[in-house]
Design a protein around this motif. Structure first.
Motif, short mmCIF file in Angstrom:
data_model
loop_
_atom_site.label_atom_id
_atom_site.label_comp_id
_atom_site.label_asym_id
_atom_site.label_seq_id
_atom_site.Cartn_x
_atom_site.Cartn_y
_atom_site.Cartn_z
N HIS A 208 -1.47 2.78 8.62
CA HIS A 208 -1.76 2.25 7.29
C HIS A 208 -1.06 0.90 7.13
O HIS A 208 0.17 0.81 7.19
CB HIS A 208 -1.28 3.22 6.21
CG HIS A 208 -2.00 4.53 6.22
ND1 HIS A 208 -3.15 4.75 5.50
CD2 HIS A 208 -1.74 5.69 6.87
CE1 HIS A 208 -3.58 5.99 5.71
NE2 HIS A 208 -2.74 6.58 6.53
N LYS A 209 -1.84 -0.14 6.96
CA LYS A 209 -1.28 -1.48 6.82
C LYS A 209 -2.06 -2.24 5.74
O LYS A 209 -3.29 -2.20 5.71
CB LYS A 209 -1.41 -2.27 8.12
CG LYS A 209 -0.69 -1.69 9.31
CD LYS A 209 0.78 -2.06 9.30
CE LYS A 209 1.45 -1.57 10.58
NZ LYS A 209 2.91 -1.90 10.57
N PRO A 210 -1.37 -2.98 4.86
CA PRO A 210 -2.10 -3.89 3.97
C PRO A 210 -2.70 -5.02 4.78
O PRO A 210 -2.26 -5.30 5.90
CB PRO A 210 -1.01 -4.39 3.01
CG PRO A 210 0.26 -4.24 3.77
CD PRO A 210 0.09 -3.04 4.65
N ASP B 290 -6.97 -0.82 -7.57
CA ASP B 290 -6.81 0.16 -6.48
C ASP B 290 -6.76 -0.49 -5.11
O ASP B 290 -6.32 0.14 -4.14
CB ASP B 290 -7.96 1.18 -6.51
CG ASP B 290 -7.87 2.13 -7.69
OD1 ASP B 290 -6.78 2.21 -8.29
OD2 ASP B 290 -8.88 2.79 -8.00
N TYR B 291 -7.21 -1.72 -5.01
CA TYR B 291 -7.34 -2.33 -3.69
C TYR B 291 -6.58 -3.63 -3.51
O TYR B 291 -6.25 -4.00 -2.38
CB TYR B 291 -8.82 -2.58 -3.37
CG TYR B 291 -9.60 -1.28 -3.21
CD1 TYR B 291 -9.50 -0.55 -2.05
CD2 TYR B 291 -10.40 -0.80 -4.24
CE1 TYR B 291 -10.19 0.66 -1.90
CE2 TYR B 291 -11.09 0.40 -4.11
CZ TYR B 291 -10.98 1.12 -2.93
OH TYR B 291 -11.66 2.30 -2.79
N SER C 119 -3.21 -5.67 -4.39
CA SER C 119 -1.86 -5.53 -4.96
C SER C 119 -1.28 -6.86 -5.42
O SER C 119 -0.36 -6.88 -6.26
CB SER C 119 -0.92 -4.89 -3.94
OG SER C 119 -0.82 -5.70 -2.78
N GLU D 285 -4.87 -3.52 -0.25
CA GLU D 285 -4.28 -2.21 0.05
C GLU D 285 -5.33 -1.25 0.61
O GLU D 285 -6.52 -1.54 0.61
CB GLU D 285 -3.65 -1.63 -1.22
CG GLU D 285 -2.56 -2.49 -1.81
CD GLU D 285 -1.38 -2.70 -0.86
OE1 GLU D 285 -1.03 -1.75 -0.12
OE2 GLU D 285 -0.82 -3.81 -0.85
N LYS D 286 -4.86 -0.12 1.09
CA LYS D 286 -5.70 0.95 1.64
C LYS D 286 -6.42 0.55 2.93
O LYS D 286 -7.44 1.12 3.28
CB LYS D 286 -6.71 1.47 0.61
CG LYS D 286 -6.06 2.07 -0.63
CD LYS D 286 -7.07 2.73 -1.54
CE LYS D 286 -6.39 3.34 -2.75
NZ LYS D 286 -7.34 4.01 -3.65
N CYS E 2 1.74 -6.23 8.12
CA CYS E 2 0.39 -6.29 7.59
C CYS E 2 -0.56 -6.82 8.65
O CYS E 2 -0.14 -7.36 9.69
CB CYS E 2 0.31 -7.14 6.32
SG CYS E 2 0.64 -8.89 6.57
#
Length: 361
Positions: free
Chosen positions: A86-88, A113-114, A116, A138-139, A228
């Motif tokens: 999991h990486k931005p 939600d996506y 940041s 994100e996600k 990231c």
């Protein structure tokens, strides 16, 4: 023994579908010719919920991402091995115009939600060239696809459920009860062949465009932040120790699996537009993606031969789409639902009837 399913192809789509079918108690035999430079093994396995210059949320991202997280988490727990990271994703603006495009786009919707953070100037991160700033998505993350495929393949081999060979179409017979292949019988067969479906006499009518993609592995002199993924025309995926995977090119004119100096230089130049650091190229690969004209996957049962289905065409979005769509396709194969029209091959039935007409000439 009569298998419930034969799955032809064990790239990303075939592997996840076979695993999904088996998890529901089906007996599954996989037939696949191992290739080190298959598209799935070459790919960096990127999952990006916001893509493109127009900053569009990936199709059905709200549905696909939870299913992907659950599937990869379950595999990691089963094998005690980290597979999905999991990486931005730091999407770097290439110009003031692109920055303005995002500011207008973000004003018209809820991106909480996506996204940041939005940066209108450089974040001043060592090694990163981002004078116009960017957005932090994100996600996102990436899957070690080759590691997942190796684990699932070894499982199948140990259980005698994997034939490491080229599928010979001449050995396939359709029967009232399903199919036979050599001495093997099954109720249903699903083709997950990737770009090679263009040579499949049952599904060659589908508008799949083989598209070559080249990727590089590079070593940086000083490791800039691996926390990231970076994106600016290409993705830059951190592998640790200053190593990054850079990709990918898109070449539909020369759909072969040969690396090229042109592809190498294109990727290296795009990386130079992201980083101020010196680097060396330590690896170079090419694979062929199964791209579709409307950018939607291809799934469904053959219009005439109900013993045969196809699951294909996810292009560069397989890591995102395959877990949920495998569940959806498994439900459809069990008669529990109808396939969503966006992926059903029925949208191309007119091409099938033209194909049949031409074959009969």
């Amino acid at each position: 023994m009569i298998y419930d399913f034969i799955v032809v192809g064990h790239g990303l789509a075939g592997a996840i579908l076979a695993e999904t079918l088996r998890s529901r108690g089906n007996s599954v035999l996989v037939i696949d010719e191992p290739k080190e430079n298959s598209a799935s093994r070459v790919a960096a396995g990127l999952l990006n919920p916001v893509a493109g210059k127009r900053f569009a949320k990936s199709w059905l991202a709200d549905t696909f991402i939870p299913a992907a997280d659950a599937f990869y988490d379950a595999l990691e727990a089963r094998y005690s091995q980290e597979l999905f990271f999991h990486k931005p994703i730091y999407k770097i603006f290439s110009s003031i115009e692109e920055q303005n495009t995002w500011m207008a786009k973000s004003a018209g919707g809820n991106w909480d939600d996506y996204i940041s953070a939005t940066y209108t100037q450089s974040i001043n991160q060592p090694g990163i060239d981002d004078p116009f700033g960017g957005i932090m998505i994100e996600k996102g993350g990436f899957l070690h696809v080759y590691a997942m495929l190796d684990l699932l393949t070894e499982d199948l081999l140990q259980q005698g459920l994997y034939l490491p060979e080229r599928f010979e179409m001449s050995q396939l017979q359709l029967t009232e009860a399903g199919v036979t292949y050599k001495s093997i019988a099954a109720k249903h067969l699903v083709f997950c062949e990737g770009y090679q479906v263009v040579n499949n006499p049952y599904f060659a009518w589908l508008p799949l465009q083989p598209t070559k993609g080249e990727v590089l592995e590079v070593q940086t002199e000083q490791n800039f932040s691996p926390e990231c993924i970076y994106n600016k025309a290409v993705y830059v995926v951190p592998e640790g120790g200053g190593r990054f995977i850079i990709g990918a090119t898109y070449d539909w004119r020369n759909p072969d699996e040969k690396i090229t100096e042109q592809g190498k230089e294109e990727l290296a130049e795009r990386f130079r537009q992201i980083t101020t650091q010196a680097f060396s190229v330590t690896g170079h690969w090419a694979g062929i993606r199964p791209a579709v004209r409307d950018r939607r996957p291809l799934a469904g049962t053959h219009p005439t031969h109900k013993q045969l289905s196809v699951f294909n065409g996810m292009g560069s979005k397989g890591v995102l789409m395959a877990p949920y769509l495998s569940q959806h396709v498994a439900d459809a194969l069990a008669g529990q639902t109808e396939l969503m029209p966006e992926i059903h091959i029925s949208r191309y039935y007119s091409l099938y009837y033209d194909y049949i007409k031409h074959q009969n000439l």
